[in-house]
Design an enzyme around this catalytic site. Structure first.
Site, PDB file in Angstrom:
ATOM      1  N   ASP A 305      36.548  50.150  33.549  1.00  0.00           N
ATOM      2  CA  ASP A 305      36.479  50.495  34.962  1.00  0.00           C
ATOM      3  C   ASP A 305      35.172  51.254  35.178  1.00  0.00           C
ATOM      4  O   ASP A 305      34.497  51.636  34.218  1.00  0.00           O
ATOM      5  CB  ASP A 305      37.760  51.189  35.432  1.00  0.00           C
ATOM      6  CG  ASP A 305      37.650  52.678  35.526  1.00  0.00           C
ATOM      7  OD1 ASP A 305      37.102  53.269  34.586  1.00  0.00           O
ATOM      8  OD2 ASP A 305      38.124  53.230  36.524  1.00  0.00           O
ATOM      9  N   ASP A 342      42.455  64.836  52.951  1.00  0.00           N
ATOM     10  CA  ASP A 342      42.275  63.993  51.760  1.00  0.00           C
ATOM     11  C   ASP A 342      42.132  64.913  50.548  1.00  0.00           C
ATOM     12  O   ASP A 342      41.159  65.649  50.430  1.00  0.00           O
ATOM     13  CB  ASP A 342      41.019  63.119  51.949  1.00  0.00           C
ATOM     14  CG  ASP A 342      40.782  62.195  50.768  1.00  0.00           C
ATOM     15  OD1 ASP A 342      41.556  62.272  49.787  1.00  0.00           O
ATOM     16  OD2 ASP A 342      39.825  61.412  50.818  1.00  0.00           O
ATOM     17  N   THR A 378      45.139  50.133  49.411  1.00  0.00           N
ATOM     18  CA  THR A 378      44.504  50.059  50.736  1.00  0.00           C
ATOM     19  C   THR A 378      43.020  50.361  50.654  1.00  0.00           C
ATOM     20  O   THR A 378      42.242  49.889  51.467  1.00  0.00           O
ATOM     21  CB  THR A 378      45.140  51.085  51.691  1.00  0.00           C
ATOM     22  OG1 THR A 378      44.942  52.396  51.144  1.00  0.00           O
ATOM     23  CG2 THR A 378      46.628  50.835  51.866  1.00  0.00           C
ATOM     24  N   MET A 380      41.692  53.067  51.463  1.00  0.00           N
ATOM     25  CA  MET A 380      41.375  53.855  52.658  1.00  0.00           C
ATOM     26  C   MET A 380      42.175  55.154  52.611  1.00  0.00           C
ATOM     27  O   MET A 380      43.140  55.273  51.879  1.00  0.00           O
ATOM     28  CB  MET A 380      41.801  53.085  53.924  1.00  0.00           C
ATOM     29  CG  MET A 380      41.051  51.796  54.159  1.00  0.00           C
ATOM     30  SD  MET A 380      41.332  51.149  55.810  1.00  0.00           S
ATOM     31  CE  MET A 380      43.025  50.675  55.744  1.00  0.00           C
ATOM     32  N   SER A 381      41.762  56.112  53.456  1.00  0.00           N
ATOM     33  CA  SER A 381      42.549  57.333  53.648  1.00  0.00           C
ATOM     34  C   SER A 381      42.223  57.884  55.027  1.00  0.00           C
ATOM     35  O   SER A 381      41.272  57.429  55.657  1.00  0.00           O
ATOM     36  CB  SER A 381      42.209  58.357  52.564  1.00  0.00           C
ATOM     37  OG  SER A 381      40.843  58.710  52.646  1.00  0.00           O
ATOM     38  N   LYS A 393      38.801  56.382  56.778  1.00  0.00           N
ATOM     39  CA  LYS A 393      37.556  56.081  56.054  1.00  0.00           C
ATOM     40  C   LYS A 393      37.957  55.309  54.815  1.00  0.00           C
ATOM     41  O   LYS A 393      39.110  55.422  54.350  1.00  0.00           O
ATOM     42  CB  LYS A 393      36.826  57.368  55.677  1.00  0.00           C
ATOM     43  CG  LYS A 393      37.564  58.188  54.640  1.00  0.00           C
ATOM     44  CD  LYS A 393      36.691  59.225  54.016  1.00  0.00           C
ATOM     45  CE  LYS A 393      37.374  59.888  52.827  1.00  0.00           C
ATOM     46  NZ  LYS A 393      38.608  60.602  53.164  1.00  0.00           N
ATOM     47  N   ASP A 516      40.478  55.295  33.140  1.00  0.00           N
ATOM     48  CA  ASP A 516      40.920  56.681  33.257  1.00  0.00           C
ATOM     49  C   ASP A 516      41.929  56.915  34.377  1.00  0.00           C
ATOM     50  O   ASP A 516      42.633  57.906  34.378  1.00  0.00           O
ATOM     51  CB  ASP A 516      39.713  57.605  33.463  1.00  0.00           C
ATOM     52  CG  ASP A 516      39.046  57.378  34.814  1.00  0.00           C
ATOM     53  OD1 ASP A 516      39.186  56.266  35.367  1.00  0.00           O
ATOM     54  OD2 ASP A 516      38.396  58.302  35.316  1.00  0.00           O
ATOM     55  N   ASP A 520      44.489  52.288  36.630  1.00  0.00           N
ATOM     56  CA  ASP A 520      44.120  51.523  35.430  1.00  0.00           C
ATOM     57  C   ASP A 520      45.304  51.376  34.474  1.00  0.00           C
ATOM     58  O   ASP A 520      45.256  50.568  33.541  1.00  0.00           O
ATOM     59  CB  ASP A 520      42.989  52.221  34.659  1.00  0.00           C
ATOM     60  CG  ASP A 520      41.711  52.321  35.488  1.00  0.00           C
ATOM     61  OD1 ASP A 520      41.413  51.353  36.210  1.00  0.00           O
ATOM     62  OD2 ASP A 520      41.040  53.357  35.413  1.00  0.00           O
TER      63      ASP A 520
HETATM   64  N1  ATP Z   1      39.320  59.344  48.967  1.00  0.00           N
HETATM   65  C1  ATP Z   1      39.028  58.119  49.373  1.00  0.00           C
HETATM   66  N2  ATP Z   1      39.261  57.759  50.658  1.00  0.00           N
HETATM   67  C2  ATP Z   1      38.978  56.535  51.076  1.00  0.00           C
HETATM   68  N3  ATP Z   1      38.471  55.559  50.316  1.00  0.00           N
HETATM   69  C3  ATP Z   1      38.213  55.848  49.030  1.00  0.00           C
HETATM   70  C4  ATP Z   1      38.486  57.132  48.501  1.00  0.00           C
HETATM   71  N4  ATP Z   1      38.149  57.113  47.195  1.00  0.00           N
HETATM   72  C5  ATP Z   1      37.679  55.888  46.926  1.00  0.00           C
HETATM   73  N5  ATP Z   1      37.720  55.104  48.014  1.00  0.00           N
HETATM   74  C6  ATP Z   1      37.307  53.700  48.129  1.00  0.00           C
HETATM   75  O1  ATP Z   1      38.216  52.897  47.392  1.00  0.00           O
HETATM   76  C7  ATP Z   1      37.550  52.159  46.364  1.00  0.00           C
HETATM   77  C8  ATP Z   1      38.416  52.034  45.151  1.00  0.00           C
HETATM   78  O2  ATP Z   1      38.690  53.302  44.681  1.00  0.00           O
HETATM   79  P1  ATP Z   1      38.922  53.670  43.126  1.00  0.00           P
HETATM   80  O3  ATP Z   1      37.886  54.617  42.729  1.00  0.00           O
HETATM   81  O4  ATP Z   1      40.316  54.053  42.948  1.00  0.00           O
HETATM   82  O5  ATP Z   1      38.664  52.287  42.476  1.00  0.00           O
HETATM   83  P2  ATP Z   1      38.814  51.801  40.988  1.00  0.00           P
HETATM   84  O6  ATP Z   1      39.502  50.512  41.019  1.00  0.00           O
HETATM   85  O7  ATP Z   1      39.363  52.874  40.118  1.00  0.00           O
HETATM   86  O8  ATP Z   1      37.376  51.476  40.561  1.00  0.00           O
HETATM   87  P3  ATP Z   1      36.374  52.334  39.781  1.00  0.00           P
HETATM   88  O9  ATP Z   1      37.062  53.549  39.271  1.00  0.00           O
HETATM   89  O10 ATP Z   1      35.921  51.450  38.719  1.00  0.00           O
HETATM   90  O11 ATP Z   1      35.308  52.622  40.785  1.00  0.00           O
HETATM   91  C9  ATP Z   1      36.282  52.920  46.132  1.00  0.00           C
HETATM   92  O12 ATP Z   1      35.275  52.091  45.666  1.00  0.00           O
HETATM   93  C10 ATP Z   1      35.954  53.446  47.522  1.00  0.00           C
HETATM   94  O13 ATP Z   1      35.299  52.458  48.294  1.00  0.00           O
HETATM   95 MG    MG Z   2      38.948  54.447  38.644  1.00  0.00          MG
END
Ligand code: ATP
Ligand code: MG
Ligand code: K
Length: 680
Positions: A305, A342, A378, A380-381, A393, A516, A520
């Site tokens: 990831d 958030d 989603t 989003m938050s 966002k 992490d 995942d």
């Molecule tokens: N607090 C938040 N509020 C809104 N959107 C978010 C927030 N955190 C992350 N995102 C959006 O959601 C996407 C996915 O989040 P996340 O970090 O959980 O992805 P992931 O699958 O774990 O990928 P990686 O860790 O490899 O980036 C992010 O790339 C970002 O665009």
């Molecule tokens: Mg991640």
């Protein structure tokens, strides 16, 4: 560790292993190793013969010879037990050190009304809420529900630099036995007594629950079958010898059998496995099973990831960028409102930056609004206001779909703005109030150094690396290029990560995954090798079959090398052992029958002093080859990155041909010594 204390430490392990070698003579323990069990049975029979040489009909040889065979056999078994005990030694010593960390502590239980009560750490149960202040030891594993603190994890990782842990997001789990170095945290207990990370770690390094891997079981079965075959071979020798008027007494038959069965690999097999696991631990990786380490040796694909694995994961807001028709002030204010509730580190960093840039907090409608928490589904938050207004966002593609579904228009320069951030490797988050997009938040993250070289090494071993991220394709492409992975999958939801792994597995590939986050966890469980970052969430660590205490995704490289080394070492010593046994057959048989069958002279290249000397020399060689090979079993055969075919050729040549030559030389030398000393 100082040189002197290292020496005494090593000495202690050797002394302990020597004592354990005797304890392991217990037949109930020995039965797990069929080859050595047969040797033990032979030892007991020769002991009886040493006491009473005419116990069986035809056991007419002298007592001295029987005693000699008995002593050599006893040492053969002890050497094998010693090898295993030595391999277990370091883990046992490490477990003792960890146990000292685990001493009972007091904990501050937080009651519903907020009052604190002092309790013993052993009274804590899953779901309890505790408070830990500066300087205090965290009594058990948990998830931070409030606060941010720097944690000294050196008791577990050996790494002295404190790490920051905070509520929400992927850095919220804390481990019992670590210490709060600054500030305070409120923690929800995640484990019951006896099931904590430290408990599991102690059981692991100690090898208390060590199970044989499927490969090991298969090899043990093969060795048992070979042993049975040789038993039959030896029994059929008796009538043949009778016919030729050669007297083969019981002690000689037992000695012959032990020389022919695969005692070398039988004696070293479990030491090879334990030492492999131990080597993984030396690299600060906890492997839950030997099977995982072996699988690592055959990995074809590595899926990682992005955030927190390839990058440091401390994604912080660094800029607000309005779209056309919106002012900087407006987008900053909208970003603040969208992040008010958030609880993720990203959310908090947005609030902090917005306040610094002059955004105004405290809107009563926002205070009363329903929080909409971030999910990986989603992406989003935001907030749901009482009047029906929704503030959000999130990932730009998700936000575009969300706004379009409400009939809103996508601002003309949204993509351009987001792409500028993505091309720099940042994560863009679009912000909207209702169906109107105000602009983009720039979340910055840093790629961990040194990844490119390490991924290149993995490529050299034939392992493909794929980065799998929830982020947009452009950011993913930028980070993929910077980190040097072979391929990437963007906008991936948790089920996409599993699908990516399944697809590779269906092509017959062995897949490793490092990650992490809680999102995942399913993928870590699906992968053949799941390596969780210790910095990550409890869920990830529970789903994985390995945990890297240093949270370094390229650690997999070392684990792969150790896994390959383990497989190669086992193969090499099996080849050597069987080649040895064949050589011994040709060394002993002519010596036994030469008087009765002078035609065997052409086979009698060894020209050993006497039949008895031949037997004793072969048996002594058979015994001492075990301790001589302990260093190879423990350190492993050196692994060089080269094609599997070449490696196989090289090892067959070295250990197969070497396995035939070494015993001829060894037995001849021992025979000369025995003869010179007039012992045989
Ligand atoms: N607090 C938040 N509020 C809104 N959107 C978010 C927030 N955190 C992350 N995102 C959006 O959601 C996407 C996915 O989040 P996340 O970090 O959980 O992805 P992931 O699958 O774990 O990928 P990686 O860790 O490899 O980036 C992010 O790339 C970002 O665009
Ligand atoms: Mg991640
Ligand atoms: K043998």
């Amino acid at each position: 560790m100082a040189a002197a204390s290292k020496k005494t430490y090593a000495k202690r392990i050797v002394v302990q292993a020597a004592a354990d070698a005797f304890k392991k003579l217990n037949p109930a323990v020995m039965i797990g190793n069929p080859v050595m069990f047969i040797v033990e049975v032979g030892t007991l029979i020769t002991l009886l013969l040493a006491i009473k040489p005419d116990l069986f009909v035809g056991s007419g040889t002298g007592r001295g010879y029987n005693i000699a065979v008995f002593v050599i056999l006893l040492f053969t078994v002890l050497f094998a037990n010693f090898a295993e005990a030595l391999a277990e030694g370091r883990g046992k010593a490490q477990a003792d050190t960890l146990r000292k960390t685990k001493s009972e502590t007091t904990a501050k239980l937080v009651h519903k009304d907020g009052s604190l009560k002092q309790v013993s750490s052993t009274q804590l149960r899953k779901g309890d809420i505790i408070r830990v202040d500066t300087g205090e030891i965290i009594p058990t594993d948990g998830e931070i529900v409030e606060g941010l603190a720097s944690i000294d994890e050196s008791a577990i990782t050996g790494e002295s630099a404190p790490v920051i842990k905070e509520a929400g997001g992927d850095f919220s789990s804390v481990t019992g036995g670590t210490r709060v170095a600054s500030d305070f945290i409120v923690v929800q207990v995640m484990t019951d007594p006896g099931e904590s990370f430290l408990d599991r770690m102690i059981a692991l390094v100690e090898g208390a629950k060590r199970q044989k891997t499927p490969n090991e079981i298969a090899l043990t079965t093969l060795l048992a079958v070979l042993t049975m075959i040789f038993l039959v071979v030896i029994m059929t020798l008796v009538p043949m010898a009778d016919y030729l008027d050669v007297k083969l007494d019981i002690a000689t038959l037992i000695a012959l059998l032990v020389c022919l069965i695969p005692t070398t690999i039988g004696g070293l097999l479990s030491a090879i496995g334990i030492a492999g696991m131990d080597r993984v631990t030396q690299y600060n990786v906890l492997a839950m099973s030997g099977k995982a380490v072996e699988a690592a040796g055959d990995i074809d694909t590595l899926i990682l990831d992005k955030t927190g694995t390839i990058t440091y994961g401390n994604r912080m807001a660094s800029e607000f960028m309005p779209v056309s028709g919106v002012s900087l002030q407006e987008v900053t204010q909208a970003s603040l409102r969208a992040s008010m509730k958030d609880e993720t580190p990203e959310g908090r960093s947005i609030v902090e930056l917005a306040l610094k840039l002059g955004a105004m907090p405290g809107n009563p409608a926002d205070e009363a609004a329903e929080p909409v928490a971030f999910t990986a589904e989603t992406r989003m938050s935001g907030l749901d206001l009482a009047d029906g207004t929704k503030i959000r966002k999130g990932a730009v593609d998700a936000m575009k779909r969300y706004v379009a579904a409400q009939g809103g228009v996508i601002p003309g320069n949204l993509d351009e703005t987001a792409n500028r951030i993505a091309k720099a490797g940042g994560t863009p988050l679009a912000v909207a109030i209702g169906d109107r997009i105000f602009g983009v938040i720039y979340l910055k993250d840093t790629v961990k150094p040194g990844l490119k070289e390490r991924f290149a090494e993995l490529r050299g071993m034939g392992i493909k690396t794929i980065m799998c991220t929830g982020d947009n394709p452009l950011t993913a492409a930028t980070i993929a290029l910077e980190a040097g992975v072979d391929d990437f999958i963007a906008e991936a939801k948790p089920e996409d990560k599993i699908a990516a792994i399944r697809k590779e597995q269906q092509e017959g590939k062995l897949v490793a995954m490092t990650g992490d986050g809680t999102n995942d966890a399913p993928a870590l469980a699906q992968a053949d090798v799941g390596l969780a970052m210790n910095s990550g969430t409890m869920a990830a660590k529970e789903a994985a079959n390995m945990i890297d205490l240093d949270s370094d995704p390229t650690k997999l490289l070392s684990v792969v090398a150790i896994g390959k080394q383990l497989l190669i070492t086992r193969g090499a010593l099996t080849t050597f052992s069987i080649a040895n046994d064949i050589a011994k057959y040709f060394a002993i048989i002519p010596a036994l029958f030469i008087l009765a069958m002078p035609q065997l002279q052409s086979l009698n290249i060894m020209n050993l002093a006497s039949p008895k000397s031949a037997i004793l020399s072969a048996l002594i060689f058979n015994a001492i080859i075990i301790p001589l090979l302990i260093p190879v079993a423990m350190k492993g055969v050196k692994y060089r990155a080269m094609s599997a075919d070449r490696l196989l050729m090289r090892n067959v040549l070295m250990f197969g041909i070497g396995g035939v030559i070494v015993p001829f030389a060894g037995i001849k030398i021992i025979d000369l010594v025995l003869h010179g000393l007039r012992l045989a």
